[in-house]
Design a protein around this motif. Structure first.
Motif, PDB file in Angstrom:
ATOM      1  N   LYS A  35       0.830  -1.161  -0.022  1.00 38.01           N
ATOM      2  CA  LYS A  35      -0.023  -0.190  -0.106  1.00 38.01           C
ATOM      3  C   LYS A  35       1.039   1.119  -0.069  1.00 38.01           C
ATOM      4  CE  LYS A  35      -3.664  -2.273   2.676  1.00 38.01           C
ATOM      5  NZ  LYS A  35      -4.449  -2.332   3.876  1.00 38.01           N
ATOM      6  N   THR A  36       0.272   2.411  -0.319  1.00 40.15           N
ATOM      7  CA  THR A  36       0.978   3.689  -0.198  1.00 40.15           C
ATOM      8  C   THR A  36       0.859   4.443   0.986  1.00 40.15           C
ATOM      9  OG1 THR A  36      -0.682   4.710  -1.797  1.00 40.15           O
ATOM     10  CG2 THR A  36       1.412   3.572  -2.662  1.00 40.15           C
ATOM     11  N   TYR A  37      -0.343   4.210   1.691  1.00 40.64           N
ATOM     12  CA  TYR A  37      -0.839   4.933   2.604  1.00 40.64           C
ATOM     13  C   TYR A  37      -1.726   4.148   3.503  1.00 40.64           C
ATOM     14  CZ  TYR A  37      -4.475   5.892  -0.716  1.00 40.64           C
ATOM     15  OH  TYR A  37      -5.624   5.921  -1.677  1.00 40.64           O
ATOM     16  N   LEU A  38      -2.027   4.327   4.696  1.00 41.44           N
ATOM     17  CA  LEU A  38      -2.579   3.495   5.661  1.00 41.44           C
ATOM     18  C   LEU A  38      -3.482   4.256   6.803  1.00 41.44           C
ATOM     19  CD1 LEU A  38      -2.809   0.370   7.199  1.00 41.44           C
ATOM     20  CD2 LEU A  38      -0.816   1.231   8.336  1.00 41.44           C
ATOM     21  N   GLN A  39      -4.360   3.797   7.195  1.00 49.22           N
ATOM     22  CA  GLN A  39      -5.198   4.292   8.459  1.00 49.22           C
ATOM     23  C   GLN A  39      -5.141   3.325   9.576  1.00 49.22           C
ATOM     24  OE1 GLN A  39      -9.730   3.986   8.632  1.00 49.22           O
ATOM     25  NE2 GLN A  39      -9.647   6.001   9.296  1.00 49.22           N
ATOM     26  N   ILE A  40      -4.426   3.489  10.447  1.00 50.45           N
ATOM     27  CA  ILE A  40      -3.910   2.638  11.421  1.00 50.45           C
ATOM     28  C   ILE A  40      -5.271   2.260  12.208  1.00 50.45           C
ATOM     29  CG2 ILE A  40      -2.455   2.243  13.478  1.00 50.45           C
ATOM     30  CD1 ILE A  40      -0.628   4.528  12.785  1.00 50.45           C
ATOM     31  N   HIS A  41      -6.017   2.705  12.636  1.00 45.02           N
ATOM     32  CA  HIS A  41      -7.199   2.514  13.291  1.00 45.02           C
ATOM     33  C   HIS A  41      -8.329   3.277  12.780  1.00 45.02           C
ATOM     34  CE1 HIS A  41      -9.996   2.287  16.948  1.00 45.02           C
ATOM     35  NE2 HIS A  41      -9.284   1.468  17.531  1.00 45.02           N
ATOM     36  N   PRO A  42      -9.549   2.225  12.938  1.00 49.15           N
ATOM     37  CA  PRO A  42     -10.604   2.930  12.203  1.00 49.15           C
ATOM     38  C   PRO A  42     -11.352   4.165  12.435  1.00 49.15           C
ATOM     39  CG  PRO A  42     -11.051   0.657  12.878  1.00 49.15           C
ATOM     40  CD  PRO A  42      -9.804   1.171  13.521  1.00 49.15           C
ATOM     41  N   GLU A  43     -10.854   4.655  13.955  1.00 50.84           N
ATOM     42  CA  GLU A  43     -11.260   6.111  14.551  1.00 50.84           C
ATOM     43  C   GLU A  43     -10.235   7.295  14.066  1.00 50.84           C
ATOM     44  OE1 GLU A  43     -12.104   5.746  18.574  1.00 50.84           O
ATOM     45  OE2 GLU A  43     -13.563   4.042  18.330  1.00 50.84           O
ATOM     46  N   ASP A  44      -9.269   6.946  13.308  1.00 48.39           N
ATOM     47  CA  ASP A  44      -8.304   7.847  13.049  1.00 48.39           C
ATOM     48  C   ASP A  44      -8.642   8.640  11.960  1.00 48.39           C
ATOM     49  OD1 ASP A  44      -6.740   6.445  14.670  1.00 48.39           O
ATOM     50  OD2 ASP A  44      -5.215   5.798  13.198  1.00 48.39           O
ATOM     51  N   ASN A  45      -8.255  10.277  11.946  1.00 47.50           N
ATOM     52  CA  ASN A  45      -8.840  11.051  11.198  1.00 47.50           C
ATOM     53  C   ASN A  45      -7.403  11.573  10.340  1.00 47.50           C
ATOM     54  OD1 ASN A  45      -7.612  12.450  13.086  1.00 47.50           O
ATOM     55  ND2 ASN A  45      -9.336  13.944  13.408  1.00 47.50           N
ATOM     56  N   VAL A  46      -6.599  10.584  10.387  1.00 51.68           N
ATOM     57  CA  VAL A  46      -5.159  11.048   9.502  1.00 51.68           C
ATOM     58  C   VAL A  46      -4.692   9.643   8.949  1.00 51.68           C
ATOM     59  CG1 VAL A  46      -4.576  13.169  10.886  1.00 51.68           C
ATOM     60  CG2 VAL A  46      -3.783  10.754  11.693  1.00 51.68           C
ATOM     61  N   PHE A  94      -1.312  12.869   6.859  1.00 51.78           N
ATOM     62  CA  PHE A  94      -2.136  13.939   6.189  1.00 51.78           C
ATOM     63  C   PHE A  94      -3.511  13.520   6.500  1.00 51.78           C
ATOM     64  CE2 PHE A  94      -1.310  10.435   3.190  1.00 51.78           C
ATOM     65  CZ  PHE A  94      -2.656  10.283   2.926  1.00 51.78           C
ATOM     66  N   THR A  95      -4.243  14.900   6.497  1.00 53.34           N
ATOM     67  CA  THR A  95      -5.858  14.701   7.023  1.00 53.34           C
ATOM     68  C   THR A  95      -6.663  14.091   6.151  1.00 53.34           C
ATOM     69  OG1 THR A  95      -6.176  16.994   5.879  1.00 53.34           O
ATOM     70  CG2 THR A  95      -5.319  17.066   8.292  1.00 53.34           C
ATOM     71  N   ILE A  96      -7.923  13.411   6.513  1.00 54.78           N
ATOM     72  CA  ILE A  96      -8.697  12.900   5.507  1.00 54.78           C
ATOM     73  C   ILE A  96      -9.956  13.693   5.351  1.00 54.78           C
ATOM     74  CG2 ILE A  96      -7.815  10.755   5.579  1.00 54.78           C
ATOM     75  CD1 ILE A  96      -9.484   9.730   7.541  1.00 54.78           C
ATOM     76  N   SER A  97     -10.204  14.800   6.343  1.00 49.86           N
ATOM     77  CA  SER A  97     -11.262  15.654   6.151  1.00 49.86           C
ATOM     78  C   SER A  97     -10.837  17.040   6.703  1.00 49.86           C
ATOM     79  CB  SER A  97     -12.560  15.061   7.026  1.00 49.86           C
ATOM     80  OG  SER A  97     -11.984  14.941   8.292  1.00 49.86           O
ATOM     81  N   PRO A  98     -11.847  18.216   6.619  1.00 52.25           N
ATOM     82  CA  PRO A  98     -11.314  19.329   7.097  1.00 52.25           C
ATOM     83  C   PRO A  98     -11.346  19.500   8.541  1.00 52.25           C
ATOM     84  CG  PRO A  98     -12.841  19.481   5.190  1.00 52.25           C
ATOM     85  CD  PRO A  98     -13.116  18.264   5.797  1.00 52.25           C
TER      86      PRO A  98
END
Length: 554
Positions: free
Chosen positions: A6-17, A49-53
């Motif tokens: 993969k090129t990027y990862l969300q570590i935990h489902p509640e993470d917002n980065v 990096f952010t996934i929402s404002p």
């Protein structure tokens, strides 16, 4: 787990980065669930990096916990940096016990053993060392004199970092008329390295000489703690016996050391020789007695031979240093899964570095087996942080410039990743420095985040193997316990093969899962514990030993 590339990862489902797993240039299209967007800046591997404002002062979550608050409003796809994120962590309190956990499948390890040194108290060593220790810094010179007398003659002098042949070559060039520029330009890579001498005592892995700057002149608490720490080393299963040099008038009295030894091992029966210079008289009289006793002690130590032991006799210290943005998603969770395997087998693991547990206190306290244990952990964390803040610092100042450069920009981010080494099993004990970890399961040991101080303490607490993860590379080792170094990324592993044993960058690259890596690491641990494989830190003679003065050390 990371299994596919993969090129990027969300570590935990509640993470917002999200975490960049490779360098991502500005404008890169991020396809995230139903929200596709482009990066607003270049994002280096290991950074977020952010996934929402996010509005100003909005909370940022990683590993499912609060790790910071933004200093200004951020758009979707914005790089998280020290300029726009400040440390923040949730408070913690006594809460409901959450000690249920899913034990890993350990069937492939049930029948496995390691060949270790069995001690009369039931413990098993992964090595067999003799120690020479000063009770006070005044005796450091005498200890070094004994080192000169014994080390090479007995065949224990480390040759891997012996650069005398390089110096010989430079002397030859100088005598032949070479100038400074020629000296600097000289290629020394072909200089011969002498082989290690044959050991006189084949069953003794080494004679180790510990130096320190304590024992007197400080507080009585410091000298008492030193005696406790040294007692932990003397009673350690990797130690066959010890020679102690005392001046006589110092705070760290031999009687205090002997009481600490009895506290840890009431039936202590190893050879222990204590010499007090102010009683012996001349230095020659002192040293000749110490030489004879040490040689006799090593003769006795040589009688002990490796025999099979079950894996529940392993006590693994968990350590990290030179951490990076991949630590919490590759090497550390691999150690966490290994920790769970060992706990399920009846073994012990030690998670230390309390400044690097900031932000995960609630989870760890909830995992404590009872309220008394949880209270002890929370109190130690509060007192330690308060002391740091009173001295003009705090846990929030823990990340080093190297940590920050490679993606760990707040202490909570660093801590959330560091805590992954402890897996998911219940916390069976909380130990204050320099106490002994004598319960099976996960033990929390109060130490600084300083690599050497913490490793020194983990070994005194009983760790007979230390697993040390690093993203940036660090040569840390220990005099008596094998320290196995694991890199979080392949680049560091390939760049520093002389100090790193195992590459966990394979997880980032999708070549193996966390569980597969854990199995590979534990197989390696068994080989090291049996004396079949020698870790790089041992080969290099990396005998780091720093007692913690119970002050502020992050």
């Amino acid at each position: 787990m990371i299994k596919d590339k993969k090129t990027y990862l969300q570590i935990h489902p509640e993470d917002n980065v999200l975490v960049a797993l490779q360098d991502l240039p500005k404008g890169t299209l991020i396809e995230w669930k139903n929200n596709n967007f482009h990066l607003l800046q270049d994002v280096a591997a290991k950074h977020k990096f952010t996934i929402s404002p996010l509005d100003q002062d909005a909370e940022v979550y990683m590993y499912g916990v609060l790790v910071g608050k933004v200093n200004c409003a951020l758009e979707t796809g914005a790089l998280i940096s020290t300029e726009n994120l400040r440390h923040a962590a949730d408070d913690f309190k006594l809460s409901k016990r959450r000690t249920d956990w899913i034990k890993p499948d350990v069937s492939s390890f049930l029948a496995k053993t390691f060949n270790g040194f069995h001690r009369s108290n039931g413990s098993v060593g992964t090595a067999n060392y003799w120690l020479v220790i000063p009770l006070v810094f005044c005796e450091n010179r005498n200890v070094l004199t004994l080192k000169t007398a014994f080390e090479e003659k007995l065949g224990y002098k480390v040759r891997a970092n012996d650069y005398t042949t390089e110096v010989d070559e430079l002397i030859r060039l100088y005598q032949s008329g070479a100038d400074i520029n020629q000296i600097i330009a000289q290629d020394l890579s072909s200089s011969a390295t002498r082989a290690s001498d044959h050991r006189l005592f084949e069953n003794v892995d080494g004679i180790k000489f510990l130096n320190h700057e304590m024992g007197c002149g400080g507080t009585r608490m410091d000298s008492d703690a030193l005696c406790g720490l040294l007692a932990g080393y003397i009673t350690h299963p990797n130690v066959a016996g010890a020679t102690i040099l005392s001046l006589g008038c110092q705070h760290a009295q031999a009687s205090i050391l002997q009481a600490e030894i009895a506290k840890r091992d009431p039936k202590f029966d190893k050879p222990l020789y204590i010499f007090e210079q102010q009683k012996e008289g001349t230095e020659k009289e002192l040293m000749q007695k110490a030489v004879k006793a040490t040689f006799a002690g090593m003769m006795e130590a040589n009688k002990c031979m490796r025999q099979p032991a079950s894996l529940d006799k392993l006590c693994i210290g968990l350590e990290c240093g030179g951490s990076d943005g991949f630590s919490g998603i590759s090497a550390n969770p691999a150690l966490g899964y290994l920790s769970d395997i060992l706990v399920a087998l009846g073994g012990s693991v030690i998670l230390a570095e309390f400044p690097e547990l900031c932000g995960v206190e609630q989870e760890l306290s909830d995992r404590c087996v009872d309220e008394e244990t949880a209270d002890k952990f929370m109190e130690l964390m509060r007192v330690y942080n308060a002391k740091a803040e009173a001295d003009g610092s705090g846990f929030y100042m823990n990340p080093s410039p190297g940590n920050i450069r490679d993606g760990l920009i707040t202490d909570a981010i660093k801590s959330a990743g560091a805590a992954k080494k402890g897996g998911t099993s219940p916390v069976t004990a909380v130990i204050d420095y320099p106490e002994l970890a004598n319960k099976p399961g996960l033990n929390l040991l109060c130490t600084p985040g300083n690599d050497v101080e913490s490793t020194t303490a983990e070994v005194a607490a009983g760790a007979n193997i230390v697993l040390f993860t690093t993203g940036l590379g660090t040569p840390t080792g220990n005099p008596i316990t094998p320290v196995i170094k694991l890199s979080t990324n392949t680049k560091t592993f390939e760049k520093m093969p002389d100090i790193i044993d195992i590459n966990c960058g394979t997880i980032i690259e999708g070549e193996e899962s966390i569980q597969e890596a854990a199995h590979r690491i534990l197989d390696y641990v068994i080989e090291v514990a049996s004396g079949e494989v020698v870790p790089k830190a041992v080969l290099l003679g990396q005998d780091d030993f720093i007692p913690w003065r119970r002050g502020v050390s992050l």
